[in-house]
Design a protein around this motif. Structure first.
Motif, PDB file in Angstrom:
ATOM      1  N   SER A 256       2.949 -27.068 -32.692  1.00 10.63           N
ATOM      2  CA  SER A 256       3.013 -27.801 -33.951  1.00 10.63           C
ATOM      3  C   SER A 256       1.816 -28.707 -34.195  1.00 10.63           C
ATOM      4  CB  SER A 256       4.302 -28.632 -33.998  1.00 10.63           C
ATOM      5  OG  SER A 256       5.439 -27.796 -33.951  1.00 10.63           O
TER       6      SER A 256
ATOM      7  N   THR B 256      -0.691 -27.245 -36.815  1.00 11.00           N
ATOM      8  CA  THR B 256      -0.502 -27.531 -38.241  1.00 11.00           C
ATOM      9  C   THR B 256      -0.702 -29.012 -38.544  1.00 11.00           C
ATOM     10  OG1 THR B 256       1.890 -27.682 -37.880  1.00 11.00           O
ATOM     11  CG2 THR B 256       1.033 -25.574 -38.619  1.00 11.00           C
TER      12      THR B 256
ATOM     13  N   TYR C 176      -4.258 -29.944 -39.506  1.00  3.78           N
ATOM     14  CA  TYR C 176      -4.849 -29.320 -40.694  1.00  3.78           C
ATOM     15  C   TYR C 176      -5.873 -30.233 -41.388  1.00  3.78           C
ATOM     16  CZ  TYR C 176      -1.884 -25.115 -41.044  1.00  3.78           C
ATOM     17  OH  TYR C 176      -1.289 -23.900 -40.851  1.00  3.78           O
TER      18      TYR C 176
ATOM     19  N   GLY D  62      -1.917 -20.957 -40.118  1.00  6.09           N
ATOM     20  CA  GLY D  62      -0.481 -20.938 -39.888  1.00  6.09           C
ATOM     21  C   GLY D  62       0.045 -19.519 -39.741  1.00  6.09           C
TER      22      GLY D  62
ATOM     23  N   ALA E  37       8.194 -24.855 -44.142  1.00  3.86           N
ATOM     24  CA  ALA E  37       6.735 -24.701 -44.145  1.00  3.86           C
ATOM     25  C   ALA E  37       6.100 -25.540 -45.251  1.00  3.86           C
ATOM     26  CB  ALA E  37       6.366 -23.225 -44.321  1.00  3.86           C
TER      27      ALA E  37
ATOM     28  N   ASN F  92       3.839 -28.505 -43.660  1.00  5.72           N
ATOM     29  CA  ASN F  92       2.421 -28.147 -43.736  1.00  5.72           C
ATOM     30  C   ASN F  92       1.675 -28.795 -44.899  1.00  5.72           C
ATOM     31  OD1 ASN F  92       2.924 -26.534 -41.549  1.00  5.72           O
ATOM     32  ND2 ASN F  92       2.764 -24.592 -42.652  1.00  5.72           N
TER      33      ASN F  92
ATOM     34  N   SER G 241       3.616 -20.028 -45.419  1.00  5.19           N
ATOM     35  CA  SER G 241       2.458 -20.903 -45.302  1.00  5.19           C
ATOM     36  C   SER G 241       1.260 -20.336 -46.043  1.00  5.19           C
ATOM     37  CB  SER G 241       2.124 -21.113 -43.820  1.00  5.19           C
ATOM     38  OG  SER G 241       1.045 -22.003 -43.666  1.00  5.19           O
TER      39      SER G 241
END
Length: 404
Positions: free
Chosen positions: A34, A37, A40, A58, A237, A241, A360
């Motif tokens: 995790s 993500t 990011y 992703g 997601a 995200n 994603s």
């Protein structure tokens, strides 16, 4: 009637030592997965990536896991392989090593594929270990296993703030230590797993015949369950995200503060996962699936319009409700198709990863094509798909089908 005729087989005990150990490894595995993500924003700034390119990261991570999980599950249903657990984490170790020094976007994609492979190997076998150690409390056992993963996901935003923001990509090297610790614990679990197979060669579970005439109904039930996993995975997601970017761009929060909102959603989800299993043992799998999806819908619909203070509370409540069905869906599927623990666990958790991966990519590109506020509002309708839970067979019906 003889006394022996009245003796019932003793229920197998619930082995909490094994359950907490496999839950701890799940925490290690999913925290590593995790943080990718969670970083990011760092990757977006350092490599000048678009939202669509972030979506492909992703996709590379999750779709690798989703494709391989059912394959691993089918293989281990036929040939249980205790030492696949530490071997899979070895792939994750390599992935974090690559991520730590990856100078380009293609190498980042390669790194996350290695992490995805490690996750694909871990989840079906981890779920089998949970099943073997569950005794009569399958919902609780699956919750202990799954809450480790959700807790790991919840920690990712915090780890990003305290590790990756100060260190950048090089922070990935620290997670090689986490992977090494997971390998050590898995070696101990593998010894127990192997001993169980020696003592009881049928520990992997034998398929039980279904009553006649259930083939079509079973296919419909599996399809409906897939739709529920689809709705939950795409919405998850969207929030995990991209919602931090919404908080940053629409409400002006810093990216570090926005990470705390994602942490609240995921941490509440971990708590919901833990309580969902025992509640399903008491009130029924289908009932918890229904309440989980539909109960989250009003909060999801309000979230895009809520200012940060209210949004934080909404994320807490919604995360708890929505993810209370995470472990329940796996147990429901195991009882829907008994005797195929690895295959079913790999299929359902793999679907969660795979559909989340597709979501994603789709959501990231849709943001590029339209706007971030539009996509947040559109995704808020996804939990309403939970209405379809009403058409799933009841727990009692599942027992009738299997002749229990």
């Amino acid at each position: 009637m003889s006394l022996a005729a009245n003796v019932q087989p003793a229920a197998k005990p619930t082995l909490y030592r094994i359950l907490f150990a496999i839950g701890l490894v799940h925490l290690f595995n999913d925290s590593i997965q995790s943080v990718i993500t969670a970083i990011y924003p760092i990757l977006k700034d350092s490599m000048s990536l678009s939202y669509g390119q972030l979506g492909w990261i992703g996709f590379g991570l999750s779709f690798t896991a989703s494709l391989m999980q059912p394959v691993v599950g089918m293989y281990t249903d036929a040939r249980p392989s205790p030492y696949l657990l530490p071997l899979g984490m070895g792939s994750t170790f390599i992935g974090m090593l690559l991520l730590g020094f990856a100078p380009s976007y293609p190498l980042v994609l390669l790194a996350v594929v290695f992490v995805g492979i490690g996750s694909a190997v871990f989840h079906p076998e981890g779920s089998r270990v949970s099943y073997m150690a569950a005794g009569s409390r399958r919902g609780l056992a699956q919750s202990i296993f799954q809450v480790g993963g959700n807790a790991g996901q919840a920690l990712a935003p915090i780890l990003a703030v305290f590790v990756f923001y100060p260190l950048g990509q090089h922070g990935a090297f620290l997670f090689m230590i986490v992977a090494a610790a997971a390998i050590f614990v898995q070696l101990q679990i593998a010894k127990w797993y192997g001993e169980q197979l020696r003592v009881n060669p049928r520990a992997k579970g034998a398929a039980r015949p279904r009553t006649s005439g259930t083939g079509t109904k079973l296919a419909v039930a599996v399809t409906l369950l897939v739709f529920l996993v689809f709705a939950r995975s795409w919405y998850h997601a969207c929030i995990s995200n991209f919602y931090l970017f919404y908080l940053h761009e629409h409400w002006g929060l810093s990216e570090q503060n926005a990470q705390l909102f994602i942490f609240s959603f995921l941490a509440a989800g971990a708590a919901g996962t833990f309580f969902g299993g025992p509640l399903a043992d008491r009130f029924g799998r289908r009932n918890i699936l229904f309440l989980s999806m539909l109960g989250a819908a009003p909060f999801a619909l309000v979230l895009p319009y809520a200012p940060p203070v209210i949004a934080f509370v909404l994320l807490l409540v919604m995360g708890f409700i929505l993810l209370s069905s995470f472990s329940v869906a796996v147990v429901y599927a195991q009882e829907l198709i008994p005797g195929k623990i690895g295959t079913v666990s790999g299929l359902i958790t793999g679907l969660a990863f795979g559909l989340g991966a597709i979501g994603s990519v789709f959501i990231g590109n849709l943001i590029d094509w339209t706007s971030l506020p539009f996509v947040m509002k559109a995704c808020s309708f996804l939990p309403l798909i939970g209405l379809m839970t009403f058409f799933l067979p009841s727990d009692k019906k599942l027992k009738e089908w299997s002749g229990e």
